[in-house]
Structure formats: C-alpha cells, structure tokens
Design an enzyme around this catalytic site. Structure first.
Site, PDB file in Angstrom:
ATOM      1  CB  ILE A 130      -0.935   0.003   1.232  1.00 46.00           C
ATOM      2  CG1 ILE A 130      -1.945  -1.161   1.143  1.00 46.00           C
ATOM      3  CG2 ILE A 130      -1.646   1.350   1.365  1.00 46.00           C
ATOM      4  CD1 ILE A 130      -2.928  -1.071  -0.011  1.00 46.00           C
ATOM      5  CE  LYS A 131       3.904   4.459  -4.952  1.00 41.22           C
ATOM      6  NZ  LYS A 131       4.102   4.723  -6.398  1.00 41.22           N
ATOM      7  CG  LEU A 132      -0.058   4.949   2.969  1.00 38.87           C
ATOM      8  CD1 LEU A 132       0.326   4.234   4.255  1.00 38.87           C
ATOM      9  CD2 LEU A 132      -1.406   5.639   3.141  1.00 38.87           C
TER      10      LEU A 132
END
Length: 316
Positions: A130-132
């Site tokens: 998950i990219k944040l």
C-alpha cells in the site's frame, strides 16, 4: 550481458509502470503504480475491459455519482494491480488517494478497503504494497497497517527526516525520489558537467541506504524517479530500484559491465531515540527542497486522481 541483467545481479528491479505489456517485456520482480501511471494506462485501448469492469462495480455499489466514482476508482486501481500480478512473481504497489495524505485514520480505512478488494479477487495481501505519501500522518498510518500485516511503500520521500521516521515506524519499504531531487537542484544550480557522484538525488539515496544498514533497520530502500541511466547505475546494490520502461529499454540495449556501488556497511551504530512529531516536522522543514517537492507531489497526484475520476464519471 546487458546492463539491466547486470543490475539484477545486485538489486531487485521493479517496473515503474501501469502498462502491463511493458512489464511483461522487461520481467521485473515487482511493479509500482500511481494515479499518474494509471491515468496514462487507462487511455490505452487494450485496457478497456479493466475500466468497464470498474464502471460496472461502481454502478453496483450504488449511492450518489460521487460515491459510485470513488468505488469505481478504487476498483480500477485494484484491477490494474491484479492484472499486473499475473505477469510478475513479486508484489504490486497500489496508492492511497493523495487527498488523504494528512488524515491518518482515513488513510488506514482506504488501505484496508483496497486490500479487501484485492482479496475479493483472490489476491493475498502478501503480494500487495500500500503506497502512502511520507507525511507524518502517512507514516503513522503505515505504522498501524504494518502491525495488521499490511505492508506499505512510503512514497514522495525527499528528506532524511522522512526516511528516518519511516524506519522508526517499522515501515516495510520507502521510495526516495532521485530524479525529482535532481530536478529541483538542477533548476537552481545546474550540475555542469554532469558528475553522477555529485548528483543530489543519488547522494540522498546513498546516505539513507548507509544509515539504514549501519543502524540495522529492516526497512527496504527502493530508489525511484530516475531521469537518466547513470543515476540507476550509481545506485546498483540498493535493495530495490523502480525504473520506468524507457530507462529499462536503455539499460537492456547497453552491453556494458555493471559494478555494484552500494554495499552494506560493516560499521554498526546504536539506534537513536525515535523522533517525535515536533522533531520530524522541524527536521523536514529545514530542507526547502523536500518541503516543496512533497507538497508539489501530493498536489500533482491529486490532480491526476481527479482526472481519472472525471474519466470514470463520464462513463457512469
């Protein structure tokens, strides 16, 4: 041996693309996507079926048009990710809406939802990152998600403070941006002639890599956002490098030896006390380039996310 295969001896190569055909061609381990890449790929005819499926999902979801668009947008990101996973052995990175970059709780909620959508398509969370955005809130959200077994990729990383805070939060992977750092300095004080060892983006990743290895942080360093092959070759040995198809092509066409440039240090140091929020904000704020590029990056991803939503809204 071509340079791409040479790099693969020392570094895990990741494709920075939403174009599945390019990913199949260059055979990377992993792939990264973002709203800008998805927007570009969504304009290609061969991916029409992924868009149609997302539209159908949005309609089935019901509610207002805004809610249907949001549902379709999440489904489209997952559709592309699931399709990419058919062509790679490793993981795909899927981005949380950049407009949530300063909201820890909503970022966590969105991440869980994306993982749930993947699992509904039979994709285990062990194959997803998950990219944040590496804001304070994004880093805190990632710390919580890691505890839930959801691995994260912290992106738009420009300062040492961001890198250190990610390591201290136990984040799985960070993506320090080489090219955008280079762009900022090049616009103000051009590096002429170009000497890769003096490239500010290359130096930034090298410093982060050395610090993580010296302090035994397990966070993976994945250099990102490259402008030229010299930058990539100068970081050979980095844990991972995510590379765009045009640069993958250049590397594959060059038959030259590749030398490992980054090697884990044998020197070991005690880890410092983790930074507080105030310390993080102060240290990050001391770096004018990082402050400017982080805010710009969030704005640009948000613009492309809105364009993607407009494209979907027109079809609903």
């Amino acid at each position: 041996m071509n340079q791409l295969d040479g790099i693969k001896q020392f570094t895990t190569v990741v494709a920075d693309s939403g174009d599945i055909e390019s990913i199949r061609h260059y055979q990377p381990q992993d792939a990264t996507t973002n709203p800008s890449l998805l927007l570009k790929a969504a304009g290609l005819e061969q991916y029409g079926h992924l868009i149609e499926d997302a539209i159908a999902w949005g309609k089935k979801h019901g509610g207002t048009q805004e809610q249907q668009v949001a549902a379709a947008s999440d489904k489209l990101a997952v559709n592309f990710g699931a399709e990419i996973l058919k062509s790679i052995p490793g993981r795909v990175s899927t981005e949380v809406d950049a407009r949530l970059s300063f909201d820890k709780e909503k970022s966590i909620e969105k991440a869980r939802h994306l993982v749930d959508l993947y699992q509904q398509q039979g994709v285990d969370k062990s194959r997803i990152l998950i990219k944040l955005a590496a804001t304070w809130e994004g880093i805190r959200a990632a710390g919580q998600l890691e505890k839930e077994g959801i691995n994260c990729n912290l992106t738009l990383l420009f300062s040492f403070a961001q890198a250190r805070a990610c390591a201290e939060a136990g984040v799985y992977l960070i993506s320090p941006f080489v090219g955008r750092i280079y762009d900022w300095y090049q616009a103000r004080s051009p590096l002429e002639p170009y000497v890769v060892e003096e490239d500010p983006g290359v130096k930034s990743v090298r410093n982060i890599y050395d610090y993580f290895k010296q302090h035994r942080y397990e966070t993976i360093v994945m250099g990102a956002s490259f402008r030229r092959t010299e930058q990539i070759l100068a970081l050979t040995g980095c844990d991972r490098l995510t590379i765009s198809p045009n640069l993958l092509k250049e590397l594959k066409e060059k038959e030259e030896p590749v030398i490992r440039k980054l090697v884990p240090s044998s020197q070991m140091f005690h880890r410092p006390t983790p930074m507080t929020e105030a310390e993080f904000r102060w240290e990050h704020n001391q770096d004018a380039m990082a402050v400017e590029k982080l805010s710009e990056g969030i704005r640009l991803f948000a613009v492309d996310q809105r364009k993607l939503e407009d494209l979907l809204a027109a079809k609903l």
